[in-house]
Write an enzyme that holds these catalytic residues in place. Sequence first.
Site, PDB file in Angstrom:
ATOM      1  N   PHE A 155      43.971 124.603  80.936  1.00 50.05           N
ATOM      2  CA  PHE A 155      44.445 125.236  82.175  1.00 50.05           C
ATOM      3  C   PHE A 155      45.954 125.018  82.217  1.00 50.05           C
ATOM      4  CE2 PHE A 155      45.340 124.523  86.779  1.00 50.05           C
ATOM      5  CZ  PHE A 155      44.743 125.629  87.367  1.00 50.05           C
ATOM      6  N   LEU A 159      49.172 125.609  84.138  1.00 45.44           N
ATOM      7  CA  LEU A 159      49.832 126.003  85.386  1.00 45.44           C
ATOM      8  C   LEU A 159      51.208 125.332  85.504  1.00 45.44           C
ATOM      9  CD1 LEU A 159      49.596 127.363  88.228  1.00 45.44           C
ATOM     10  CD2 LEU A 159      48.450 125.293  89.017  1.00 45.44           C
ATOM     11  N   ILE A 174      50.072 119.939  79.746  1.00 46.73           N
ATOM     12  CA  ILE A 174      48.838 120.711  79.621  1.00 46.73           C
ATOM     13  C   ILE A 174      47.793 119.890  78.850  1.00 46.73           C
ATOM     14  CG2 ILE A 174      47.812 122.911  78.897  1.00 46.73           C
ATOM     15  CD1 ILE A 174      50.013 122.899  81.267  1.00 46.73           C
ATOM     16  N   ARG A 191      31.695  83.302  85.946  1.00 48.76           N
ATOM     17  CA  ARG A 191      32.872  82.433  85.823  1.00 48.76           C
ATOM     18  C   ARG A 191      32.799  81.280  86.819  1.00 48.76           C
ATOM     19  NH1 ARG A 191      37.302  81.185  82.711  1.00 48.76           N
ATOM     20  NH2 ARG A 191      39.156  80.799  83.966  1.00 48.76           N
ATOM     21  N   GLY A 213      41.551  87.501  86.368  1.00 47.33           N
ATOM     22  CA  GLY A 213      42.620  86.606  85.919  1.00 47.33           C
ATOM     23  C   GLY A 213      43.323  87.176  84.699  1.00 47.33           C
ATOM     24  N   GLU A 265      46.376 117.681  89.505  1.00 53.04           N
ATOM     25  CA  GLU A 265      45.586 118.540  90.421  1.00 53.04           C
ATOM     26  C   GLU A 265      45.984 118.291  91.877  1.00 53.04           C
ATOM     27  OE1 GLU A 265      41.445 119.408  89.593  1.00 53.04           O
ATOM     28  OE2 GLU A 265      41.756 118.788  87.517  1.00 53.04           O
TER      29      GLU A 265
HETATM   30  C1  LIG Z   1      47.850 113.149  82.657  1.00 55.27           C
HETATM   31  C2  LIG Z   1      48.217 114.468  83.258  1.00 55.27           C
HETATM   32  C3  LIG Z   1      47.457 115.594  82.960  1.00 55.27           C
HETATM   33  C4  LIG Z   1      47.813 116.842  83.480  1.00 55.27           C
HETATM   34  N1  LIG Z   1      47.103 117.969  83.120  1.00 55.27           N
HETATM   35  C5  LIG Z   1      47.514 119.190  83.560  1.00 55.27           C
HETATM   36  C6  LIG Z   1      46.855 120.387  83.115  1.00 55.27           C
HETATM   37  O1  LIG Z   1      45.869 120.342  82.369  1.00 55.27           O
HETATM   38  N2  LIG Z   1      47.337 121.578  83.532  1.00 55.27           N
HETATM   39  C7  LIG Z   1      48.421 121.683  84.364  1.00 55.27           C
HETATM   40  O2  LIG Z   1      48.789 122.803  84.701  1.00 55.27           O
HETATM   41  N3  LIG Z   1      49.057 120.565  84.797  1.00 55.27           N
HETATM   42  C8  LIG Z   1      48.638 119.334  84.420  1.00 55.27           C
HETATM   43  N4  LIG Z   1      49.292 118.196  84.836  1.00 55.27           N
HETATM   44  C9  LIG Z   1      50.471 118.330  85.684  1.00 55.27           C
HETATM   45  C10 LIG Z   1      50.261 117.868  87.101  1.00 55.27           C
HETATM   46  O3  LIG Z   1      49.461 118.770  87.810  1.00 55.27           O
HETATM   47  C11 LIG Z   1      51.641 117.644  87.719  1.00 55.27           C
HETATM   48  O4  LIG Z   1      52.200 116.517  87.076  1.00 55.27           O
HETATM   49  C12 LIG Z   1      51.552 117.424  89.220  1.00 55.27           C
HETATM   50  O5  LIG Z   1      51.208 118.609  89.869  1.00 55.27           O
HETATM   51  C13 LIG Z   1      52.888 116.906  89.775  1.00 55.27           C
HETATM   52  O6  LIG Z   1      53.921 117.735  89.355  1.00 55.27           O
HETATM   53  P1  LIG Z   1      55.240 117.092  88.700  1.00 55.27           P
HETATM   54  O7  LIG Z   1      54.864 116.165  87.618  1.00 55.27           O
HETATM   55  O8  LIG Z   1      56.163 118.208  88.353  1.00 55.27           O
HETATM   56  O9  LIG Z   1      55.843 116.229  89.864  1.00 55.27           O
HETATM   57  P2  LIG Z   1      56.707 116.783  91.117  1.00 55.27           P
HETATM   58  O10 LIG Z   1      56.206 118.104  91.544  1.00 55.27           O
HETATM   59  O11 LIG Z   1      58.141 116.636  90.756  1.00 55.27           O
HETATM   60  O12 LIG Z   1      56.310 115.726  92.232  1.00 55.27           O
HETATM   61  C14 LIG Z   1      56.708 114.352  92.102  1.00 55.27           C
HETATM   62  C15 LIG Z   1      56.162 113.589  93.270  1.00 55.27           C
HETATM   63  O13 LIG Z   1      56.713 114.085  94.468  1.00 55.27           O
HETATM   64  C16 LIG Z   1      55.799 113.877  95.537  1.00 55.27           C
HETATM   65  N5  LIG Z   1      55.590 115.166  96.209  1.00 55.27           N
HETATM   66  C17 LIG Z   1      55.400 116.370  95.668  1.00 55.27           C
HETATM   67  N6  LIG Z   1      55.231 117.312  96.614  1.00 55.27           N
HETATM   68  C18 LIG Z   1      55.318 116.677  97.798  1.00 55.27           C
HETATM   69  C19 LIG Z   1      55.248 117.099  99.155  1.00 55.27           C
HETATM   70  N7  LIG Z   1      55.003 118.383  99.483  1.00 55.27           N
HETATM   71  N8  LIG Z   1      55.399 116.172 100.121  1.00 55.27           N
HETATM   72  C20 LIG Z   1      55.625 114.871  99.814  1.00 55.27           C
HETATM   73  N9  LIG Z   1      55.699 114.418  98.547  1.00 55.27           N
HETATM   74  C21 LIG Z   1      55.554 115.302  97.554  1.00 55.27           C
HETATM   75  C22 LIG Z   1      54.507 113.355  94.914  1.00 55.27           C
HETATM   76  O14 LIG Z   1      54.461 111.945  95.053  1.00 55.27           O
HETATM   77  C23 LIG Z   1      54.638 113.718  93.455  1.00 55.27           C
HETATM   78  O15 LIG Z   1      53.925 112.841  92.620  1.00 55.27           O
HETATM   79  C24 LIG Z   1      48.930 116.943  84.347  1.00 55.27           C
HETATM   80  C25 LIG Z   1      49.675 115.794  84.654  1.00 55.27           C
HETATM   81  C26 LIG Z   1      49.324 114.571  84.126  1.00 55.27           C
HETATM   82  C27 LIG Z   1      50.164 113.366  84.479  1.00 55.27           C
END
Ligand SMILES: Cc1cc2nc3c(=O)[nH]c(=O)nc-3n(C[C@H](O)[C@H](O)[C@H](O)COP(=O)(O)OP(=O)(O)OC[C@H]3O[C@@H](n4cnc5c(N)ncnc54)[C@H](O)[C@@H]3O)c2cc1C
Length: 389
Positions: free
Chosen positions: A125, A127, A159, A268, A340, A364
Amino acid sequence: MADRSFLSWPFFEDRHRELAERLEAWCAINLPVDHHDVDAACRELVAKLGRDGWLKPTALDTDNPGPLDVRTLCITRETLARHDGLADFAFAMQGLGTGALSLFGTPDQQQWLAKTRAGKTISAFALSEPRSGSDVANTEMTAIRNDDFYILTGEKTWISNGGIADLYVVFARTGEAPGAKGLSAFLVPTDTKGLGIAERLEVIAPHPLARLSFDQVRVPASALIGKPGDGFRIAMSVLDVFRSTVGAAALGFARRALEESISRVAERKLFGAPMAELQMVQGHIADMALDVDAAALLVYRAAWTKDMGAARVTREAAMAKLFATDKAQEVIDKAVQLHGGDGVRKGHIVESLYREIRALRIYEGASDVQKVVIARQVMGAAWTAMYLI
Ligand SMILES: Cc1cc2nc3c(=O)[nH]c(=O)nc-3n(C[C@H](O)[C@H](O)[C@H](O)COP(=O)(O)OP(=O)(O)OC[C@H]3O[C@@H](n4cnc5c(N)ncnc54)[C@H](O)[C@@H]3O)c2cc1C
């Protein structure tokens, strides 16, 4: 043995209880797998889960179409996560990767589903982008219509299954309107010219992950999923089904942490007696059990509500994901504390749970984003009520 008393809750039917029992037995024999080579482990898991029929609920059965059963998805994720985080990942991605096809695909596009359900094809997926993770409306990747083709240009990052997937569902800007209303979804097989793996990404709980580059990737107009401009709605509908299942995976991790902690404090000895006799230890165990049960209630309420035919479960799914993932982090942290030094020892189960849980609070929809979603839903309902009065 983990507490399975939740299976007698009224959210479930006998078929769910039977599934949980059969899957538990399967996991005891087949999991965990060797994670040394994470790509190979993931391919092995998808093949095994597919061979033994566990991937069938992840996507539409085109011979016998019906809605995806979210309770089945959640029970499966919870059980797999309790045994092996990578097995849960392999299962979950077959569903997330094909969700758009199950919900909105044409019969031709849905031909892929027989293969993903059998574990013969791996899906992803796509996005997120380097400059738009939480802010999906800011998607920069473009898809320009050119006669009977679309030309996709840009980048996707984070991704899951990137590098091992056979097909990607990709979201790109087609420009029908500004922001979220100008996005569309496309089915892009891995061997399409111009689609490349720009970078493999390593994270604290390893699984296949990549940044993808799309250099003038030409796909036929028939690769469009749904209608032009429907991309955001499609992405949100897919997340509406799968978001509760992230909560279920967190629940599986938390349950395992609780289970490990109960055994540990019983065995333990400290100050001449089992740790379990210390009241502060009992306090930790009680807090953990409370969080696990409360998370289970929210996760299975969301799943049940969707299965009962609710068009959208935005509020329920956001609450389930937020609460279950945040509380699992706390439960696992307590488990590490109760173990621990062993709790932070590389290779110990609670050490790996501590790493596994973290990303679930980010992907997500990060926890903060779920709070925004919940607040909007709750205030929206109040506002509507005020308006009606
Ligand atoms: C292990 C892993 C697997 C993933 N797999 C997929 C995948 O298969 N497909 C895919 O499309 N994406 C995937 N992602 C991406 C994931 O969906 C994004 O990392 C996530 O949506 C956050 O986007 P960003 O990393 O750009 O952080 P940013 O958008 O920069 O956000 C950073 C932080 O800002 C804060 N924040 C964001 N918006 C708001 C708000 N409105 N109000 C207050 N605080 C906010 C949150 O604390 C957030 O963590 C994956 C990510 C990881 C780490």
